[in-house]
Design an enzyme around this catalytic site. Structure first.
Site, mmCIF file in Angstrom:
data_model
loop_
_atom_site.group_PDB
_atom_site.id
_atom_site.type_symbol
_atom_site.label_atom_id
_atom_site.label_comp_id
_atom_site.label_asym_id
_atom_site.label_seq_id
_atom_site.Cartn_x
_atom_site.Cartn_y
_atom_site.Cartn_z
ATOM 1 C CE LYS A 210 -0.100 -0.778 -13.338
ATOM 2 N NZ LYS A 210 0.278 0.542 -12.880
ATOM 3 C CD GLU A 216 9.418 -11.433 -5.943
ATOM 4 O OE1 GLU A 216 8.942 -11.071 -7.048
ATOM 5 O OE2 GLU A 216 10.331 -10.828 -5.361
ATOM 6 N N GLY A 271 0.467 0.218 -8.415
ATOM 7 C CA GLY A 271 0.360 -0.961 -7.553
ATOM 8 C C GLY A 271 0.023 -0.607 -6.109
ATOM 9 N NE ARG A 272 4.271 4.022 -4.732
ATOM 10 C CZ ARG A 272 4.868 3.861 -5.901
ATOM 11 N NH1 ARG A 272 4.973 2.665 -6.440
ATOM 12 N NH2 ARG A 272 5.363 4.895 -6.559
ATOM 13 C CD GLU A 357 7.176 0.335 -4.794
ATOM 14 O OE1 GLU A 357 5.975 0.363 -5.114
ATOM 15 O OE2 GLU A 357 7.834 -0.729 -4.764
ATOM 16 C CG HIS A 388 5.464 -2.432 27.275
ATOM 17 N ND1 HIS A 388 5.675 -2.286 28.624
ATOM 18 C CD2 HIS A 388 4.187 -2.053 27.039
ATOM 19 C CE1 HIS A 388 4.543 -1.856 29.190
ATOM 20 N NE2 HIS A 388 3.634 -1.711 28.246
ATOM 21 C CE LYS A 508 10.745 -5.623 -9.404
ATOM 22 N NZ LYS A 508 9.626 -5.097 -10.183
HETATM 23 O O1 F6P Z 1 8.742 -4.282 -7.330
HETATM 24 C C1 F6P Z 1 7.861 -3.260 -7.018
HETATM 25 C C2 F6P Z 1 6.515 -3.458 -7.626
HETATM 26 O O2 F6P Z 1 6.540 -3.109 -8.965
HETATM 27 C C3 F6P Z 1 5.475 -2.686 -6.863
HETATM 28 O O3 F6P Z 1 5.403 -1.371 -7.224
HETATM 29 C C4 F6P Z 1 4.255 -3.471 -7.118
HETATM 30 O O4 F6P Z 1 3.256 -3.177 -6.199
HETATM 31 C C5 F6P Z 1 4.784 -4.872 -6.995
HETATM 32 O O5 F6P Z 1 6.080 -4.806 -7.549
HETATM 33 C C6 F6P Z 1 3.984 -5.948 -7.627
HETATM 34 O O6 F6P Z 1 3.829 -5.765 -9.002
HETATM 35 P P1 F6P Z 1 2.719 -6.548 -9.809
HETATM 36 O O7 F6P Z 1 1.388 -6.181 -9.259
HETATM 37 O O8 F6P Z 1 2.886 -6.124 -11.236
HETATM 38 O O9 F6P Z 1 2.982 -8.025 -9.642
#
Ligand code: F6P
Length: 555
Positions: A210, A216, A271-272, A357, A388, A508
């Site tokens: 987003k 990452e 995002g979620r 979240e 199990h 972060k």
């Molecule tokens: O660190 C949490 C978050 O902001 C989530 O809410 C989001 O889904 C994810 O990181 C990834 O963010 P982006 O889509 O901006 O890379």
């Protein structure tokens, strides 16, 4: 005139529930079923192909009445209206949360700042459709003229968990000459595994972010670009082998992605909550536009139910109210998600982000610290494997764990009596949890008295069942929408913002400071507690030692 909304604990229904909870603590599900022969029927709601049985929960009609009052006194109906009409329900970020617009039919109108966003949504869906069809048919060619056969989705959190959950969930509908992989973690192992044995000439990376700034995702995207260029040796190859899904179209272009390959979405999609947007591009490529649209229709069907069904017959509202009941009144700390379908193996992980979240918060929208319990921990695994492993605790442990059992009447892979056995197990578990087995009946079976307590099940352990016809794209869309709206219901009642996630920021920002120390030959200048300082030092010493050792072995 605007209705005055009292805060959570000031609502008359909160008071009523707080008194009523002791009555429920003194009752048992066995008794409740015995005294009300219609209980299953009156605590079941059907909508479309959804069958929601919540009769094995620790509630009676009075509880339900109070819970619905609680929802009314929180202004939930007005909240739902705000959600669907683009109100600023994400209060701390001052924006709407309009994921429902992502699955609205073309004929609907939903306005953000005076603009109807539905046509834009359909324009992007059209762009995704054309692109997916070109990849699926092999018409789209990579830099060297070969068709794309491998898709690697690079993204994390909402930019991965939704797509991977749906990809796994709908694998049955996937085009199987395509390899689809997901790369999320900043772990070299994840990168190596995600790209292992892929031919760069046939590989497309979808960078989903987003913000297009996530550490990452951006680190993995750069590593992927290096991986590609080291094989194809031509910078122009990036254009054919990378596409982006982002609200930050400028950053995507700066990365080298052609503007025609940037699939946009909007800051009013969290995002979620984004899997119906272009974030679902990998899913659409895998299952095809028709199936993807059918999934959107499934979402929309539940959106309509949530918006129009009366609160006491509204499945996501009841699901949300039950979560509020167990967390804030009965002290449950966790909630288990138990899909009885192997395709849904990533559903619990997806729901963990969606629920935790969203509602793992302790500050109200007006900035007060809550003095009640909010979002529980969600966890789970598919049945029957989980029977199990952790079911022992569900049946005989000391904690109350409300469970959601999810099953389908029809198997996508019929095999002898497997499916009947699977569903028989699911139903049996809900029965065992609810009614247990008394010591008397254990003794009547001839068990030695010393062993009887161990074989006794006290029962009275709550669960709900969501039963659907078959795991179709439509069904999966409906299922996910149920949880999205349940989460909204909870957050609204608890007065928390279900659409922000400030709690992820501190870690972060500390990581960006710690990485500098790790990379520097100097000892830490940044002030740390003794544990953090020792961990950084220990890591650096161990890393140096490993490097020296491996150099020695190589030479
Ligand atoms: O660190 C949490 C978050 O902001 C989530 O809410 C989001 O889904 C994810 O990181 C990834 O963010 P982006 O889509 O901006 O890379």
């Amino acid at each position: 005139m605007q209705k005055t909304i009292l805060s959570f604990k000031e609502r008359p229904a909160w008071l009523a529930l707080n008194n009523h909870v002791n009555t429920i603590r003194g009752q048992s599900l066995s008794k409740m079923f015995e005294t009300d022969p219609d209980r299953a029927e009156s605590f079941t709601i059907e909508s479309g192909s959804l069958y929601f049985d919540f009769s094995k929960n620790l509630i009676n009609q009075e509880t339900l009445g109070f819970l619905v009052n609680l929802a009314e006194q929180s202004g939930l109906a007005e909240g739902i209206n705000e959600l669907f009409s683009g109100g600023l329900v994400n209060k701390t970020e001052r924006r709407p949360a309009l994921h429902v617009a992502l699955r609205a039919p073309k004929s609907e109108q939903i306005f953000v700042d005076g603009t109807n966003v539905v046509p834009e949504v359909h324009q992007v869906l059209g762009q995704m459709t054309a692109f997916s069809n070109a990849i699926r048919s092999g018409d789209y060619k990579g830099h060297t003229g070969k068709a794309i056969r491998n898709i690697v989705n690079i993204g994390i959190g909402g930019s991965e968990l939704g797509p991977v959950m749906v990809y796994e969930g709908l694998k049955h509908y996937s085009q199987n000459n395509l390899t689809i992989r997901f790369l999320s973690s900043i772990d070299g192992t994840a990168f190596v595994e995600a790209t292992a044995e892929l031919n760069p000439e046939e590989t497309l990376f979808i960078v989903c972010s987003k913000t297009f700034t996530t550490l990452e995702t951006m680190s993995n995207a750069r590593a992927a670009r290096d991986w590609l260029l080291s094989a194809l040796k031509d910078r122009a190859a990036v254009v054919k082998h990378f596409v982006a899904v982002s609200t930050n179209t400028e950053a995507a272009s700066d990365f080298g992605i052609d503007s025609s390959h940037v699939f946009r979405f909007w800051d009013w999609v969290g995002g979620r909550y984004s899997l119906c947007s272009a974030i679902g591009l990998s899913t659409m490529i895998a299952i095809g536009p028709e199936n993807f649209n059918s999934m959107l229709e499934g979402f929309h069907a539940v959106d309509t139910h949530f918006r129009t069904a009366p609160l006491h017959r509204n499945i996501p509202v009841i699901m949300g109210l039950l979560t509020v009941w167990y967390s804030s009144f009965l002290g449950a700390q966790t909630s288990a998600i138990l899909p009885y379908d192997s395709y849904l193996k990533r559903l619990p992980a997806y729901l963990q982000q969606l629920t935790m979240e969203s509602n793992g918060k302790s500050t109200t929208v007006s900035g007060k610290t809550v003095d009640y319990k909010t979002g529980p921990i969600f966890w789970g695994e598919p049945g029957t494997d989980s029977q199990h492993s952790f079911f022992q605790l569900l049946h005989q442990g000391t904690q109350i764990v409300p469970c959601d059992f999810i099953g389908f009447a029809e198997s996508l892979n019929p095999l002898g009596s497997h499916h009947d056995l699977l569903i028989a197990n699911m139903i049996a578990q809900t029965k065992a949890l609810a009614f247990g087995k008394s010591k008397e009946s254990v003794l009547t079976e001839g068990t030695a008295p010393w062993l009887a307590p161990h074989l006794t099940f006290e029962g009275n352990r709550p669960s709900s069942v969501i039963l659907m016809e078959s795991l179709t794209p439509h069904a999966l869309g409906s299922l996910v929408a149920l949880y999205e709206h349940s989460v909204f219901t909870q957050g609204w009642i608890w007065e928390i913002d279900s659409f922000d996630q400030w709690g992820v920021e501190l870690g972060k920002s500390l990581a960006t400071k710690i990485i500098k120390e790790i990379e520097s030959p100097e000892t830490s200048s940044f002030f740390h507690d003794s544990s953090t300082r020792a961990l950084v030092r220990r890591y650096k010493i161990a890393r140096e030692k490993n490097l020296t050792d491996s150099k020695r072995i190589r030479s």
